[in-house]
Scaffold this active site. Sequence first.
Site, mmCIF file in Angstrom:
data_model
loop_
_atom_site.group_PDB
_atom_site.id
_atom_site.type_symbol
_atom_site.label_atom_id
_atom_site.label_comp_id
_atom_site.label_asym_id
_atom_site.label_seq_id
_atom_site.Cartn_x
_atom_site.Cartn_y
_atom_site.Cartn_z
ATOM 1 N N GLU A 145 0.828 -1.203 0.000
ATOM 2 C CA GLU A 145 0.000 0.000 0.000
ATOM 3 C C GLU A 145 0.863 1.255 0.000
ATOM 4 O OE1 GLU A 145 -3.878 -1.752 2.394
ATOM 5 O OE2 GLU A 145 -2.615 -0.255 3.369
ATOM 6 N N LYS A 198 2.383 4.548 1.181
ATOM 7 C CA LYS A 198 2.641 5.168 2.484
ATOM 8 C C LYS A 198 2.532 6.681 2.297
ATOM 9 C CE LYS A 198 5.668 5.165 6.485
ATOM 10 N NZ LYS A 198 5.302 6.541 6.837
ATOM 11 N N ARG A 247 -3.045 9.714 16.232
ATOM 12 C CA ARG A 247 -2.373 8.492 16.690
ATOM 13 C C ARG A 247 -2.086 8.535 18.183
ATOM 14 N NH1 ARG A 247 3.094 7.325 14.036
ATOM 15 N NH2 ARG A 247 3.599 6.350 16.014
ATOM 16 N N ARG A 259 -1.917 10.611 10.744
ATOM 17 C CA ARG A 259 -2.720 9.422 11.057
ATOM 18 C C ARG A 259 -3.984 9.849 11.795
ATOM 19 N NH1 ARG A 259 -0.710 4.078 12.021
ATOM 20 N NH2 ARG A 259 -2.493 2.649 12.119
ATOM 21 N N ARG A 317 3.776 -2.282 17.425
ATOM 22 C CA ARG A 317 4.555 -2.197 16.198
ATOM 23 C C ARG A 317 4.894 -3.626 15.802
ATOM 24 N NH1 ARG A 317 6.791 2.243 14.050
ATOM 25 N NH2 ARG A 317 6.632 3.443 15.989
ATOM 26 N N GLU A 348 -5.344 8.157 7.066
ATOM 27 C CA GLU A 348 -4.557 9.388 7.159
ATOM 28 C C GLU A 348 -5.341 10.521 6.518
ATOM 29 O OE1 GLU A 348 -0.562 9.727 6.824
ATOM 30 O OE2 GLU A 348 -0.111 7.808 7.769
ATOM 31 N N PHE A 367 -7.292 3.023 5.158
ATOM 32 C CA PHE A 367 -6.655 1.754 4.800
ATOM 33 C C PHE A 367 -7.056 0.601 5.697
ATOM 34 C CE2 PHE A 367 -3.385 4.447 6.941
ATOM 35 C CZ PHE A 367 -3.373 3.822 8.182
ATOM 36 N N LYS A 409 7.170 -1.087 6.724
ATOM 37 C CA LYS A 409 7.249 0.105 5.889
ATOM 38 C C LYS A 409 8.577 0.117 5.137
ATOM 39 C CE LYS A 409 8.727 2.905 9.866
ATOM 40 N NZ LYS A 409 8.402 4.035 10.756
#
Length: 512
Positions: free
Chosen positions: A208, A210, A230, A215, A374, A259, A299, A380
Amino acid sequence: MLLTRLAEVSREVAATAARSRKTALLAELFRDAEADDVPIVIPYLAGRLPQGRLGVGWKVLSRPVPPAAEPSLTVREVDARLGELGEVAGPGSRTEQARIVGELMGAATEEEQHFLLGLLTGEVRQGALDAVAVEGLARATDADPADVRRAVMLAGSLQTVAQALLAEGTGALERFRLTVGRPVLPMLARSASSVAEAVEKLGSCAVEEKLDGIRVQVHRDGGAVRIHTRTLDDITDRLPEVTSAALGLTGERFILDGEVISFGGDGRPRSFQETAGRVGSRTDVAKAAGRVPVSPVFFDVLAVDGRDLLDLPFAERHAALARLVPEPMRVRRAVVSGPRETAEAERFLADTLARGHEGVVVKALDAPYSAGRRGASWLKVKPVHTLDLVVLAAEWGHGRRTGRLSNLHLGARAPDGSYAMLGKTFKGMTDALLAWQTERLRDLAVEDDGHVVTVRPELVVEIAYDGLQRSSRYPAGVTLRFARVVRYREDKRPEEADTVQSLLAAHPEVAP
């Protein structure tokens, strides 16, 4: 709880590198704590003040005060005095700050004074991170650590869960459920050095775009919409166009992850600073929206019409997202079946970069949504090396930079909770950034010897660099090559900065 108990545990935790010992120490502390102590104890353990920055200068904090002979201060008394300190403003504020600090320090023992000074200057370094505190809390209350972690994710606050657990027992965990209107900590991505590496690790995955935006988590319950960052801040009033977009969708109750980003007239994304400035604008929102309109791009979906989707595989969550959100409001993506289709993923990355975005996020199709973590199922990939580091100090500039704080001292998170300096940079700074940086760092200053200004480690900066090289000058044994400032990340906390371990893992060829 007496402050001396907390200061003692902080010192003992700092003295051990063993996670099991840290957990045991924190479990014992939580057993001794009352439920109402927890909203203070947990931030203090992590070196944070519930009140945030108090704006007390080093001149006030450095004045010597004879310590008390015996401990008497409770954590709630300290919190109350610091609350008073945070409200001081206007003429005579420094005198009043000095009075409150002096009285507080005078009631503290020598060890308590040391601990308080560390809290007020941001220098508590005992490595008691939230993940270890969760394990200690679970042990103290005989709760399943996985259940505690999930409750914290859904509550968005370790303090809230700890207070309920200590007051009510493990049954309290049942009420921490995914609820429309109550934000949860977002799932985060780790870094991969290349698309090929990410696809090799994840197998069947989605690649996807970035986006270099802000966010957001969007909650809709009928006609009510709330928008959170976030860090769970409510920014609904600042983004009327996002509210309108959410109300235009067919669903009545949902939670979307995505986002907001601003596009220029040519369809390419504006700079992050422009988007961040727009989202941060609190006054004359209509005028700001006219100058810099933002668009939501989603997303993921966490809940739809009363159904919790967190534990579903990403492929199923995305199918639900596609039913709810029209394609123009969904992030662009390509689905690949594994390493044999790496070339397709590489082409998608190249196209994404050509469109002006910063990279891609590669996501495992079978992964659940790990709120607040995470995880290894989101990776990423950016075309250049970047790190989110903490500013530890800055040097006064020379020549045209005289009077400006210029050369930054950069640190990554070390295993013991401290920050390991990785090098310095004065590159990538515009005149406007230098002016802003000087003002911001002076607010965080704890010492100025006329050359170097040491600051509280609170400000995160994104740094681009060309690689690592070995260096005996720095504690991690490495330093950054050709480091330069990309942007400041005021949307990130210092505990979200990159770690020394992750940096060395990404560059095994130079790891000491």
